[in-house]
Design a protein around this motif. Structure first.
Motif, mmCIF file in Angstrom:
data_model
loop_
_atom_site.group_PDB
_atom_site.id
_atom_site.type_symbol
_atom_site.label_atom_id
_atom_site.label_comp_id
_atom_site.label_asym_id
_atom_site.label_seq_id
_atom_site.Cartn_x
_atom_site.Cartn_y
_atom_site.Cartn_z
ATOM 1 N N LYS A 186 -2.613 8.855 -4.111
ATOM 2 C CA LYS A 186 -3.868 7.996 -3.054
ATOM 3 C C LYS A 186 -3.450 6.647 -2.724
ATOM 4 O O LYS A 186 -3.634 6.045 -1.693
ATOM 5 N N ASP A 187 -3.068 5.789 -3.917
ATOM 6 C CA ASP A 187 -3.014 4.411 -3.870
ATOM 7 C C ASP A 187 -2.215 3.948 -4.976
ATOM 8 O O ASP A 187 -1.809 4.734 -5.770
ATOM 9 N N ASN A 188 -2.212 2.599 -5.085
ATOM 10 C CA ASN A 188 -1.555 2.179 -5.985
ATOM 11 C C ASN A 188 -2.341 2.304 -7.450
ATOM 12 O O ASN A 188 -1.394 2.395 -8.643
ATOM 13 N N ASP B 141 -3.542 5.071 -8.476
ATOM 14 C CA ASP B 141 -3.034 6.644 -8.602
ATOM 15 C C ASP B 141 -1.676 6.392 -8.989
ATOM 16 O O ASP B 141 -1.260 7.068 -10.025
ATOM 17 N N PRO C 87 0.869 -1.345 -0.001
ATOM 18 C CA PRO C 87 0.030 0.109 0.025
ATOM 19 C C PRO C 87 0.969 1.079 0.099
ATOM 20 O O PRO C 87 1.913 1.393 0.673
ATOM 21 N N SER D 232 -2.299 -0.876 -11.521
ATOM 22 C CA SER D 232 -2.113 -1.151 -10.298
ATOM 23 C C SER D 232 -1.425 -2.378 -10.020
ATOM 24 O O SER D 232 -0.385 -2.561 -10.742
ATOM 25 N N SER E 13 0.378 5.859 0.224
ATOM 26 C CA SER E 13 -0.576 6.750 0.605
ATOM 27 C C SER E 13 0.390 8.085 0.843
ATOM 28 O O SER E 13 0.881 8.099 1.854
#
Length: 148
Positions: free
Chosen positions: A72-74, A76, A65, A106, A67
């Motif tokens: 924001k995340d993978n 993104d 993960p 992702s 952030s």
């Protein structure tokens, strides 16, 4: 490409160029490294010589993960990385932007298990897909239908 971190595969009418994450980006970043521009310059030479192909740039991550303030995340991260590569191809190497597609995958198409450092490193990659333009593909299909 003479580099173990760059793999080229040809399947039917599509060419896949897979570039290891460490050649293009620092960990958790979507900023292109200085070394990456020379690698992308070689890709741009191939793309520039083939005006009848579209170029899809796919970003991939591992399953760790992330952030941050900017990511924001993978999902993104993968899209931001593909967009960064597309911008270099367009701005630095003058590839027509109408031929470029930015896509993020992702963590959902791993090549190896994310249970090892090596597996995660292999899963973090950018894949450049050279494919015939769809309108030309459909014309080929239409011609086949008309001749049958």
């Amino acid at each position: 490409f003479n580099d173990k971190d760059i793999q080229v595969n040809v399947e039917k009418t599509v060419v896949y160029i897979s570039i290891a994450d460490k050649l293009l980006f620092k960990s958790g970043s979507s900023t292109i490294s200085a070394k990456a521009k020379s690698v992308l310059g070689k890709v741009a030479e191939v793309v520039g010589a083939q005006p009848n192909v579209e170029v899809m740039v796919e970003g991939y991550t591992d399953n760790k993960p992330i952030s941050t303030a900017n990511i924001k995340d993978n999902w993104d991260l993968s899209v931001k990385r593909s967009t960064a590569v597309v911008r270099v191809l367009q701005n630095d190497f003058k590839i027509d932007p109408s031929r470029l597609i930015a896509a993020g995958r992702s963590e959902y198409k791993p090549l190896e298990s994310n249970d090892t450092v090596e597996g995660r490193a292999r899963n973090r990659r950018t894949r450049i897909v050279l494919m015939p333009k769809l309108d030309q593909f459909f014309k080929i299909l239409e011609n086949k239908v008309e001749t049958n």
